[in-house]
Design a protein around this motif. Structure first.
Motif, PDB file in Angstrom:
ATOM      1  N   ASN A   1       8.030  13.459  -4.466  1.00 44.59           N
ATOM      2  CA  ASN A   1       7.927  12.203  -5.404  1.00 44.59           C
ATOM      3  C   ASN A   1       9.070  12.503  -6.454  1.00 44.59           C
ATOM      4  OD1 ASN A   1       5.306  11.587  -4.765  1.00 44.59           O
ATOM      5  ND2 ASN A   1       4.285  12.830  -6.375  1.00 44.59           N
TER       6      ASN A   1
ATOM      7  N   SER B   1      -3.161   2.138  -3.813  1.00 44.85           N
ATOM      8  CA  SER B   1      -2.853   3.321  -3.386  1.00 44.85           C
ATOM      9  C   SER B   1      -4.067   4.263  -2.935  1.00 44.85           C
ATOM     10  CB  SER B   1      -2.016   4.221  -4.688  1.00 44.85           C
ATOM     11  OG  SER B   1      -2.866   4.774  -5.391  1.00 44.85           O
ATOM     12  N   THR B   2      -3.772   5.404  -2.223  1.00 47.29           N
ATOM     13  CA  THR B   2      -4.783   6.259  -1.630  1.00 47.29           C
ATOM     14  C   THR B   2      -4.233   7.557  -1.255  1.00 47.29           C
ATOM     15  OG1 THR B   2      -6.789   6.313  -0.317  1.00 47.29           O
ATOM     16  CG2 THR B   2      -5.151   5.347   0.619  1.00 47.29           C
ATOM     17  N   ASN B   3      -5.185   8.679  -1.447  1.00 49.08           N
ATOM     18  CA  ASN B   3      -4.767   9.890  -0.606  1.00 49.08           C
ATOM     19  C   ASN B   3      -5.614  10.050   0.542  1.00 49.08           C
ATOM     20  OD1 ASN B   3      -6.701  10.586  -2.275  1.00 49.08           O
ATOM     21  ND2 ASN B   3      -5.681  12.117  -3.498  1.00 49.08           N
TER      22      ASN B   3
ATOM     23  N   LEU C   1       3.266   4.378 -11.100  1.00 49.58           N
ATOM     24  CA  LEU C   1       2.771   4.703  -9.719  1.00 49.58           C
ATOM     25  C   LEU C   1       2.338   6.195  -9.753  1.00 49.58           C
ATOM     26  CD1 LEU C   1       1.686   3.986  -6.646  1.00 49.58           C
ATOM     27  CD2 LEU C   1       4.280   4.007  -6.058  1.00 49.58           C
TER      28      LEU C   1
ATOM     29  N   ILE D   1       4.923  10.954  -1.092  1.00 46.69           N
ATOM     30  CA  ILE D   1       4.702   9.618  -1.035  1.00 46.69           C
ATOM     31  C   ILE D   1       5.346   9.121   0.233  1.00 46.69           C
ATOM     32  CG2 ILE D   1       6.508   8.636  -2.507  1.00 46.69           C
ATOM     33  CD1 ILE D   1       4.621   6.592  -3.467  1.00 46.69           C
TER      34      ILE D   1
ATOM     35  N   VAL E   1       0.724  -1.128  -0.022  1.00 47.56           N
ATOM     36  CA  VAL E   1       0.058   0.015   0.013  1.00 47.56           C
ATOM     37  C   VAL E   1       0.882   1.230   0.023  1.00 47.56           C
ATOM     38  CG1 VAL E   1      -1.732   1.250   1.287  1.00 47.56           C
ATOM     39  CG2 VAL E   1      -2.073  -1.243   1.053  1.00 47.56           C
ATOM     40  N   PHE E   2       0.493   2.116  -0.781  1.00 44.70           N
ATOM     41  CA  PHE E   2       1.199   3.638  -0.808  1.00 44.70           C
ATOM     42  C   PHE E   2       0.330   4.657  -0.648  1.00 44.70           C
ATOM     43  CE2 PHE E   2       3.840   0.846  -3.543  1.00 44.70           C
ATOM     44  CZ  PHE E   2       5.167   1.091  -2.989  1.00 44.70           C
ATOM     45  N   ILE E   3       0.559   5.515   0.326  1.00 49.02           N
ATOM     46  CA  ILE E   3      -0.180   6.523   0.757  1.00 49.02           C
ATOM     47  C   ILE E   3       0.397   7.919   0.232  1.00 49.02           C
ATOM     48  CG2 ILE E   3      -1.020   7.977   2.708  1.00 49.02           C
ATOM     49  CD1 ILE E   3      -1.778   5.084   2.787  1.00 49.02           C
ATOM     50  N   GLN E   4      -0.362   8.507  -0.359  1.00 47.94           N
ATOM     51  CA  GLN E   4       0.046   9.523  -1.553  1.00 47.94           C
ATOM     52  C   GLN E   4      -0.460  10.995  -1.144  1.00 47.94           C
ATOM     53  OE1 GLN E   4      -0.437   7.508  -5.495  1.00 47.94           O
ATOM     54  NE2 GLN E   4       1.487   8.426  -5.810  1.00 47.94           N
TER      55      GLN E   4
ATOM     56  N   GLY F   1       6.399   0.489   0.137  1.00 47.46           N
ATOM     57  CA  GLY F   1       5.092   0.711   0.667  1.00 47.46           C
ATOM     58  C   GLY F   1       4.991  -0.277   1.920  1.00 47.46           C
TER      59      GLY F   1
END
Ligand code: 6U4
Ligand code: NA
Ligand code: NA
Length: 158
Positions: free
Chosen positions: A110, A89-91, A129, A18, A10-13, A34
């Motif tokens: 980034n 991913s999500t923000n 990504l 990031i 999982v990547f939080i952006q 992640g």
């Protein structure tokens, strides 16, 4: 025949940043990545993604806010295991990243992602990504420091 094992990542952006975590133990130790891990037998992939994120950096996300942006397979020369990694991913998240026994979180710009301290494959697919593109990838390693061959295919929708 390969023995498939399912993992989440999982990547939080944020707008131009990031969140990565420095893995403190086990597989991928001392690499930035992640957050994620093995999918347990009685849980869905998305529930595993939410659980691992919380366990590893204490952030809370709703399952419906995680966007499945990639599917990456890793195989290793001479080994029967296929790591089947589902990338999200999500923000949209709640909380402040906290260091845990497994990960030390840090926001990166980034354009400042520390590829030299990450899995070799990451610099090949991070551009997708970071540009919000979905993709399928396969990387065939020899050991952990050499990629023998790979492919990355952009997906129109996942
Ligand atoms: P334990 O310590 O047994 O609880 P668990 O957290 O379930 O482990 P872990 O951390 O071993 O699982 O999972 C490996 C993580 O590393 C997953 O999020 C997938 C990710 N990963 C594995 N190979 C990768 C690679 N080549 N490039 C990459 N991420 C990789 O970017
Ligand atoms: Na993990
Ligand atoms: Na874990």
């Amino acid at each position: 025949m390969y023995v498939k094992k399912l993992f989440t990542l999982v990547f939080i952006q944020k707008e131009n940043q990031i969140l990565l975590g420095l893995k403190k133990r086990g597989f991928g130790m001392n690499k930035w990545n992640g957050f994620g891990g093995k999918v347990e037998p009685n849980e869905t992939i998305i529930d595993a993604a939410v659980r691992e994120l919380k366990e590893e950096c204490c952030l809370i996300v709703k399952p419906g806010d995680l966007k499945n942006i990639a599917h990456i397979e890793f195989t290793f020369e001479g080994q029967p295991t296929l790591m089947d990694v589902r990338v999200f991913s999500t923000n949209i998240f709640e909380g402040t990243p906290q260091e845990t026994e497994e990960m030390k979180p840090k926001w990166y710009d980034n354009d400042g992602v520390p590829f030299e301290d990450m899995w070799l494959d990451d610099k090949l697919w991070f551009p997708y990504l970071l540009q919000g593109k979905s993709f399928f990838g396969h990387f065939h390693y020899e050991g952990f420091d050499k990629i023998l061959n790979y492919k990355i295919e952009e997906q129109v929708s996942m």
